[in-house]
Design a protein around this motif. Structure first.
Motif, PDB file in Angstrom:
ATOM      1  N   UNK A   1       8.719   1.138   7.804  1.00  0.00           N
ATOM      2  CA  UNK A   1       9.261   0.124   6.526  1.00  0.00           C
ATOM      3  C   UNK A   1       9.953   0.698   5.973  1.00  0.00           C
ATOM      4  N   UNK A   2       9.652   1.405   4.922  1.00  0.00           N
ATOM      5  CA  UNK A   2      10.637   2.008   3.650  1.00  0.00           C
ATOM      6  C   UNK A   2      11.949   2.863   4.380  1.00  0.00           C
TER       7      UNK A   2
ATOM      8  N   UNK B   1      17.713   3.758   5.768  1.00  0.00           N
ATOM      9  CA  UNK B   1      18.320   4.860   7.243  1.00  0.00           C
ATOM     10  C   UNK B   1      19.633   3.235   7.259  1.00  0.00           C
ATOM     11  N   UNK B   2      19.465   2.045   7.272  1.00  0.00           N
ATOM     12  CA  UNK B   2      19.920   0.271   7.447  1.00  0.00           C
ATOM     13  C   UNK B   2      20.770   0.510   6.531  1.00  0.00           C
ATOM     14  N   UNK B   3      19.944   1.193   5.145  1.00  0.00           N
ATOM     15  CA  UNK B   3      21.505   0.383   4.158  1.00  0.00           C
ATOM     16  C   UNK B   3      22.626   2.173   4.080  1.00  0.00           C
TER      17      UNK B   3
ATOM     18  N   UNK C   1      13.431  -8.964   7.109  1.00  0.00           N
ATOM     19  CA  UNK C   1      14.278  -9.557   5.319  1.00  0.00           C
ATOM     20  C   UNK C   1      14.706  -8.128   5.108  1.00  0.00           C
ATOM     21  N   UNK C   2      14.496  -6.754   5.671  1.00  0.00           N
ATOM     22  CA  UNK C   2      15.682  -5.340   5.513  1.00  0.00           C
ATOM     23  C   UNK C   2      16.817  -5.962   6.151  1.00  0.00           C
ATOM     24  N   UNK C   3      16.729  -6.333   6.989  1.00  0.00           N
ATOM     25  CA  UNK C   3      17.849  -6.530   8.117  1.00  0.00           C
ATOM     26  C   UNK C   3      18.429  -8.054   7.817  1.00  0.00           C
TER      27      UNK C   3
ATOM     28  N   UNK D   1      10.853  -2.948   0.813  1.00  0.00           N
ATOM     29  CA  UNK D   1       9.726  -1.609   0.344  1.00  0.00           C
ATOM     30  C   UNK D   1      10.249  -0.525  -0.134  1.00  0.00           C
ATOM     31  N   UNK D   2       9.623  -0.014  -0.789  1.00  0.00           N
ATOM     32  CA  UNK D   2      10.544   1.392  -1.801  1.00  0.00           C
ATOM     33  C   UNK D   2       9.306   2.685  -1.388  1.00  0.00           C
ATOM     34  N   UNK D   3       9.745   3.299  -0.078  1.00  0.00           N
ATOM     35  CA  UNK D   3       8.476   4.487  -0.465  1.00  0.00           C
ATOM     36  C   UNK D   3       8.231   5.019  -1.683  1.00  0.00           C
ATOM     37  N   UNK D   4       9.084   5.460  -2.442  1.00  0.00           N
ATOM     38  CA  UNK D   4       8.796   6.184  -3.663  1.00  0.00           C
ATOM     39  C   UNK D   4       7.338   5.389  -4.175  1.00  0.00           C
ATOM     40  N   UNK D   5       6.803   4.134  -4.069  1.00  0.00           N
ATOM     41  CA  UNK D   5       5.764   3.658  -4.946  1.00  0.00           C
ATOM     42  C   UNK D   5       4.911   3.415  -3.829  1.00  0.00           C
TER      43      UNK D   5
END
Length: 436
Positions: free
Chosen positions: A74-75, A80-82, A114-116, A215-219
């Motif tokens: 998801x992250x 990619x979407x942003x 939520x991201x979309x 979500x954030x992939x860094x965490x």
């Protein structure tokens, strides 16, 4: 007598759908009892293979979720979407399709919603446009996913006729991709522009239009990425073994050396992945069993057991009547069978259950396997009634209020992209089969 039996079947389905959850499976079992003890029908074949595959696939998906693999996917999708927010109306359905294709479950779209909505709202794009496309595409990709319950069920039905899993996905992957793209294109100018939408303006005034954190992939731990790579490798292994049966162990049988069946291969691979995820990626065994992914799999298994078993009993008992009255019509106009499959998907609320109920009927009616593969995307009719979980979730997660269920129930945000996606996917399936 047949009409009374049909009334029992339809009544059990109607009551079960109204109950929700495992209701359809329970009422299906009750309907089976009435057909067997009340009408004397011989019970059909219980869909044991499909249920075992669902359990193994859901176990693997729950391990992926527990290892934070879904969060990692998801992250990446959010990043990619942003990067291309202006193209989100077309990108969101494609990302939803790819996520479901890789994860094996359409409910991964819930994490992307939520991201979309946030990206669309900040870009000034009506969130209903990409959100509806994403929701439909995530269900459409079930048809293309080689380890989904529906695809495995179709492969099991067509295997005795010389059809391999690769024969199905070679058609379903490009067909559903074209359908997904067509569904996204129909939403490019759909509805009012966001700035002029009265519901959104009222929500802004009330302070209700606020995004949820993404979500954030860094965490995430490094093992989250490992779990994703392991899952993708497992799916690739399953496809490879389906394409090259000589790689599978074989034993003497009635037809010479017979390799281990693909239904068994899928179960072994999925359970093996779950074991590796627990040992290497620290997937929590208790979290897997208690999570929503595992519960959804249990609901699907019970639903398929009751509904599919009841329907198979009714169909097999009355098959000569169906063949006599329907076979000429279906052969003359195969699209009528596609309509029947689509209608059953609307009723059953499950791609897997619809496949298990309708595709054996298609084989019994003499429809050729390539024709059934082309019709296969019709099992995605779950979006027609706006009470499917992902549709309800999309409406609730759109804090701008642009994604809605209309006053007349069927005039909701998902009906247009859904019908376009399904129609184009089926048409593309027929065209691809003609080119082979």
């Amino acid at each position: 007598m047949v009409y009374l039996q049909l009334l029992v079947v339809l009544g059990a389905i109607f009551i079960g759908v109204r109950m929700g959850g495992i209701g359809l499976g329970v009422t299906g079992g009750a309907g089976l009892f009435i057909l067997t003890f009340g009408f004397g029908l011989k019970p059909g074949h219980a869909p044991i293979d499909v249920i075992l595959i669902i359990i193994s696939v859901i176990t693997a998906s729950a391990a992926l979720q527990s290892a934070r693999g879904l969060d990692y996917m998801v992250a990446l999708a959010a990043r990619f979407l942003r990067r291309s927010p202006r193209h989100i109306v077309l990108l969101a359905p494609l990302v939803g399709w790819l996520s479901t294709f890789l994860a094996g479950t359409g409910f991964i779209a819930l994490a992307l919603m939520p991201i979309v909505v946030e990206v669309a709202e900040k870009t000034g794009i009506r969130p209903e446009r990409p959100l509806a496309g994403l929701t439909v595409a995530s269900q459409n990709a079930i048809v293309a996913c080689p380890v989904s319950a529906a695809t495995v069920a179709l492969a099991a039905v067509l295997a005795p006729h010389g059809v391999a899993l690769t024969d199905i996905i070679m058609i379903s992957i490009p067909a559903t991709l074209l359908g997904t793209l067509a569904g996204g294109l129909t939403m490019l100018r759909y509805g009012r522009e966001l700035a002029g939408d009265p519901v959104y303006r009222q929500r802004l005034a009330d302070g209700l239009a606020r995004p949820d954190p993404a979500a954030d992939a860094q965490g995430l731990p490094r093992t989250a990425a490992w779990s994703v790579y392991g899952f993708l490798a497992t799916v690739a292994l399953i496809v490879l073994l389906a394409a090259l049966p000589q790689l599978r162990p074989a034993w003497p049988g009635a037809h010479g050396m017979e390799p281990v069946a693909m239904v068994d291969v899928i179960q072994m691979c999925m359970l093996g992945y779950a074991a590796l995820a627990m040992m290497v990626c620290k997937a929590d065994l208790h979290a897997m069993a208690a999570g929503g992914m595992f519960r959804s799999g249990a609901v699907a298994a019970v639903t398929i057991l009751g509904a599919a078993w009841m329907s198979d009993t009714f169909i097999q008992a009355n098959l000569p009547l169906f063949q006599h009255n329907i076979v000429s019509i279906v052969h003359a106009a195969p699209w009528l069978f596609a309509c029947a499959v689509f209608t059953m998907a609307v009723i059953l609320f499950s791609q897997g259950a619809t496949t298990k109920v309708m595709m054996p009927l298609g084989v019994s009616l003499g429809l050729a396997p390539p024709l059934l593969i082309a019709i296969y995307p019709a099992v995605v009719g779950v979006y027609v009634l706006p009470s499917y979980p992902s549709i309800i979730a999309a409406v609730e997660m759109d804090y701008t209020g642009t994604t809605r269920i209309g006053r007349w129930v069927f005039n909701h945000s998902f009906i247009l992209p859904g019908l376009v996606t399904t129609t184009v996917s089926i048409a593309a399936g027929f065209a691809l089969q003609a080119l082979r």
